[in-house]
Design a protein around this motif. Sequence first.
Motif, PDB file in Angstrom:
ATOM      1  N   ARG A 280      10.190  -1.931   6.102  1.00  0.00           N
ATOM      2  CA  ARG A 280       9.437  -1.649   5.042  1.00  0.00           C
ATOM      3  C   ARG A 280       9.844  -0.055   4.408  1.00  0.00           C
ATOM      4  O   ARG A 280       9.701  -0.109   3.218  1.00  0.00           O
ATOM      5  CB  ARG A 280       8.115  -1.375   5.851  1.00  0.00           C
ATOM      6  CG  ARG A 280       7.325  -2.760   6.209  1.00  0.00           C
ATOM      7  CD  ARG A 280       6.077  -2.316   6.980  1.00  0.00           C
ATOM      8  NE  ARG A 280       5.391  -3.638   7.178  1.00  0.00           N
ATOM      9  CZ  ARG A 280       4.208  -3.477   7.969  1.00  0.00           C
ATOM     10  NH1 ARG A 280       3.515  -2.593   8.426  1.00  0.00           N
ATOM     11  NH2 ARG A 280       3.635  -4.650   8.368  1.00  0.00           N
ATOM     12  N   ALA A 281      10.531   0.646   5.176  1.00  0.00           N
ATOM     13  CA  ALA A 281      10.911   1.984   4.563  1.00  0.00           C
ATOM     14  C   ALA A 281      12.218   1.455   3.578  1.00  0.00           C
ATOM     15  O   ALA A 281      12.234   2.054   2.476  1.00  0.00           O
ATOM     16  CB  ALA A 281      11.268   2.819   5.875  1.00  0.00           C
TER      17      ALA A 281
ATOM     18  N   LEU B 110       5.866   5.732   7.607  1.00  0.00           N
ATOM     19  CA  LEU B 110       5.896   7.074   6.899  1.00  0.00           C
ATOM     20  C   LEU B 110       6.707   8.342   7.759  1.00  0.00           C
ATOM     21  O   LEU B 110       7.504   9.166   6.766  1.00  0.00           O
ATOM     22  CB  LEU B 110       4.329   7.531   7.034  1.00  0.00           C
ATOM     23  CG  LEU B 110       3.966   8.961   6.624  1.00  0.00           C
ATOM     24  CD1 LEU B 110       4.550   8.972   4.804  1.00  0.00           C
ATOM     25  CD2 LEU B 110       2.876   9.267   6.400  1.00  0.00           C
ATOM     26  N   GLU B 111       6.628   8.126   9.211  1.00  0.00           N
ATOM     27  CA  GLU B 111       7.612   9.001   9.733  1.00  0.00           C
ATOM     28  C   GLU B 111       9.047   9.016   9.441  1.00  0.00           C
ATOM     29  O   GLU B 111       9.646   9.739   9.364  1.00  0.00           O
ATOM     30  CB  GLU B 111       7.334   8.861  11.280  1.00  0.00           C
ATOM     31  CG  GLU B 111       5.988   9.287  11.815  1.00  0.00           C
ATOM     32  CD  GLU B 111       5.781   8.765  13.246  1.00  0.00           C
ATOM     33  OE1 GLU B 111       6.797   8.442  13.832  1.00  0.00           O
ATOM     34  OE2 GLU B 111       4.807   8.811  13.835  1.00  0.00           O
ATOM     35  N   ILE B 112       9.430   7.782   9.203  1.00  0.00           N
ATOM     36  CA  ILE B 112      10.962   7.506   8.741  1.00  0.00           C
ATOM     37  C   ILE B 112      10.968   8.099   7.644  1.00  0.00           C
ATOM     38  O   ILE B 112      12.281   8.656   7.466  1.00  0.00           O
ATOM     39  CB  ILE B 112      11.111   5.924   9.018  1.00  0.00           C
ATOM     40  CG1 ILE B 112      10.837   5.356  10.450  1.00  0.00           C
ATOM     41  CG2 ILE B 112      12.453   5.588   8.539  1.00  0.00           C
ATOM     42  CD1 ILE B 112      11.110   3.789  10.378  1.00  0.00           C
TER      43      ILE B 112
ATOM     44  N   GLU C 199       6.820   9.351  -5.955  1.00  0.00           N
ATOM     45  CA  GLU C 199       6.027   8.167  -5.812  1.00  0.00           C
ATOM     46  C   GLU C 199       6.063   7.396  -4.670  1.00  0.00           C
ATOM     47  O   GLU C 199       5.398   6.469  -4.496  1.00  0.00           O
ATOM     48  CB  GLU C 199       6.423   7.431  -6.909  1.00  0.00           C
ATOM     49  CG  GLU C 199       6.278   8.116  -8.351  1.00  0.00           C
ATOM     50  CD  GLU C 199       7.270   8.658  -9.109  1.00  0.00           C
ATOM     51  OE1 GLU C 199       7.156   9.332 -10.202  1.00  0.00           O
ATOM     52  OE2 GLU C 199       8.063   9.081  -8.198  1.00  0.00           O
ATOM     53  N   VAL C 200       7.211   7.575  -4.125  1.00  0.00           N
ATOM     54  CA  VAL C 200       7.445   6.817  -2.584  1.00  0.00           C
ATOM     55  C   VAL C 200       6.263   7.144  -1.509  1.00  0.00           C
ATOM     56  O   VAL C 200       5.757   6.177  -1.144  1.00  0.00           O
ATOM     57  CB  VAL C 200       8.685   7.038  -2.028  1.00  0.00           C
ATOM     58  CG1 VAL C 200       8.772   6.331  -0.593  1.00  0.00           C
ATOM     59  CG2 VAL C 200       9.825   6.452  -2.719  1.00  0.00           C
TER      60      VAL C 200
ATOM     61  N   GLY D 114       0.863  -1.261   0.104  1.00  0.00           N
ATOM     62  CA  GLY D 114       0.071  -0.175   0.193  1.00  0.00           C
ATOM     63  C   GLY D 114       0.655   1.312  -0.060  1.00  0.00           C
ATOM     64  O   GLY D 114       2.070   1.289  -0.629  1.00  0.00           O
ATOM     65  N   LEU D 115       0.383   2.454   0.643  1.00  0.00           N
ATOM     66  CA  LEU D 115       0.978   3.365   0.798  1.00  0.00           C
ATOM     67  C   LEU D 115       1.708   3.549   2.151  1.00  0.00           C
ATOM     68  O   LEU D 115       1.259   2.960   3.139  1.00  0.00           O
ATOM     69  CB  LEU D 115       0.383   4.699   0.529  1.00  0.00           C
ATOM     70  CG  LEU D 115      -0.317   4.906  -0.709  1.00  0.00           C
ATOM     71  CD1 LEU D 115      -1.251   6.267  -0.736  1.00  0.00           C
ATOM     72  CD2 LEU D 115       0.750   5.015  -1.777  1.00  0.00           C
ATOM     73  N   PRO D 116       2.923   4.228   2.338  1.00  0.00           N
ATOM     74  CA  PRO D 116       3.540   4.197   3.832  1.00  0.00           C
ATOM     75  C   PRO D 116       2.554   5.036   4.748  1.00  0.00           C
ATOM     76  O   PRO D 116       1.904   5.975   4.363  1.00  0.00           O
ATOM     77  CB  PRO D 116       4.738   5.045   3.582  1.00  0.00           C
ATOM     78  CG  PRO D 116       4.634   5.708   2.309  1.00  0.00           C
ATOM     79  CD  PRO D 116       3.694   5.067   1.414  1.00  0.00           C
TER      80      PRO D 116
END
Length: 688
Positions: free
Chosen positions: A627-628, A429-431, A442-443, A422-424
């Motif tokens: 994941r990041a 997302l914070e990372i 796009e990330v 999916g999306l972070p």
Amino acid sequence: MVAAYRVHQSRSRADNVTASRSSHRSGPSLLSARFSSFLAALFVTAAALSAPASAQEESAPAASPAVVPADASSVRHHALSLIGDPRFGPDFKHFDWVNPDAPKGGTVRFAVEGTFDSLNPYSIKGMSAGGIGMIYDSLMAGSPDEESTEYGLVAEWVSYPPDYSWAKFGLRPEARFHDGKPITPEDVIFSLDALKKAHPMYARYYKNVVKAEKTGDHEVTFTFDIAGNRELPQILGQLTVLPKHYWEATGKNGEPRDLTKSTLEVPLGSGPYKIKEFDTGNRIVFERVKDYWAKDLPVMVGQWNFDEMRFQYFRDRTAAFEDFKAGRADFWRENTASSWATQFAFDAIQKGWVKKEAIPTKGVARMQGFVFNTRRDKFKDPRVRQAFNYAFDFEDLNKSVLFGQYTRVGSYFDNSELAAKGLPQGRELEILKEFEKDLPAEVFTTEWKNPVYASREDARKNLQEAMRLFKEAGWEVRQEEIDDPDCGMFCKLGRAVGLGSAKTQTVLRNDKGEPFTVEFLLGSDAFQRHVAHYRANLEKIGVKASVRVVDPAQYERRETTFDFDIVIDSFPQSLSPGNEQRDFWGSAAADQDGSRNTIGIKSPVIDALIEKLVVAKDRDEVVAHTRALDRVLLWGHYLVPQWYNPYEWLATWDMFGRPEKLPSLTAGFSQVWWVDPAKQQALASHRK
């Protein structure tokens, strides 16, 4: 810590010598691949079969949580795990994936594709023999039934403080090398220093270990230059223990022995096997050490049952397989779908003399793909690399060449909770936000997915997108006339007066007029059909692709020195990634010959993510940082993902026994199977 990445310390290499040699460099983390080059080693997992409850109760007593004293560093751990608690407590008698009464004896013969010119697996020089890891012991032994878990072997226990700033190992007084000399703290200290000097891979893997010292008659303490790295005690547990007195002595050639060099002098070890005889590049034979010092330890009971393992080498897969079919080899691991589907109907199978099995596997699906050498200018632009992925029609390849038996891999940590989907969001997302200015938009806005060829319309759109990306990267698509060998004199006269048109081809050229050419380098012919299928689409968009198949030794040299355009490589992972990521993707490894950074990645963002992952304080942080990292790697388009197989394909002459329950991370043929005398006799009678 990558379970499948620790080859030299794992004896499962003996199982893997029949694997495809398309990529056979091993890394320090290859826990039992150092599962790899034989890797890989390469496809080593098997689903657990149910064991009787009584056996489970006997062999795996419930481990009660230890009462942590005021000084947590005084706790002596019999086992370590990065995921939960070890399944077996300190008083376990044997693992539940072995037969503790397995008979010892017999000979097993392997037909091996490849060659070897060294008996030293720790040097960057030379190609070491398959199975060589079986002659060595490490401080702790990995469990092929538990991800990221180790139990004491040479070390009886390990302790460490809450901040993981050091680790102390207590050695078993009974641990011995094959010459009878005891394994001492001095041997352990020597091993760390020698391995770090012998291969840059080890220097990176153990770079945070800055001091090793003897702190007791049977104790070694390692000091780290970083706190909070939870896996440092465990990766030290994987340290192969080498005999200091052997390596500091003079060899049979009259010269000082040197771990940094290849050698054909039989080395001294301490493991369950030793080298009996060999013929360089042709054959190597291992014999079981009858008085192996650890044979009665719970961590070794029921394992390493064959008296002799014989590896016969062949230059190509066809000759090796014919040897197996003729009954001159007893075991075969198949890695090619077409061969598995079409070549296992020979007479011995029809008569039931050979058993063919697809053993289910579990664990992180390894990323395998067409790997770009980004050290070369033509692959520096990520749009070019992405265009190659748009040109790869996996769906048709899987149907027409792979017999529909594979699943395409879509993550560097596929089939696990570590994969970016999916999306972070949340912590991931914070990372990523910390590096937003240096990452593609796009990330954050688009889920990364492989292009799909489900229809003709998909094919048209994907190839158009590939050409668009090439154009953005500075490559123009042109239609150019080419010589037509079928056009004779009358054909040419007709064209001269406007009757008929010249034959053309699509060509990509840059602003200097140079064509886009690429060479696929292969170490065997196993992947030629796959590459040929891929080339058809590449030619449609103007890429001039060629294939070069070289012998394993030349392939090893060229891959080790990064002398290639594209190779097929794989990057096995565990559920607890950490230090080994430096060798896979770290900038420091990019230009170091022999590193696992085949791609040549040099990214400050990836470097920073790896270091954050290494010191992740708990499981949630490990998952978020992995994941990041996965997402950034995917959007870097560093390779064209291929596929993975959720099975181990094995064929054996019907002369073996095995535990009722196999370990879940490998079929463990060399480790836990045995020769069944009754079956062997019956087979011999049938074949008369």
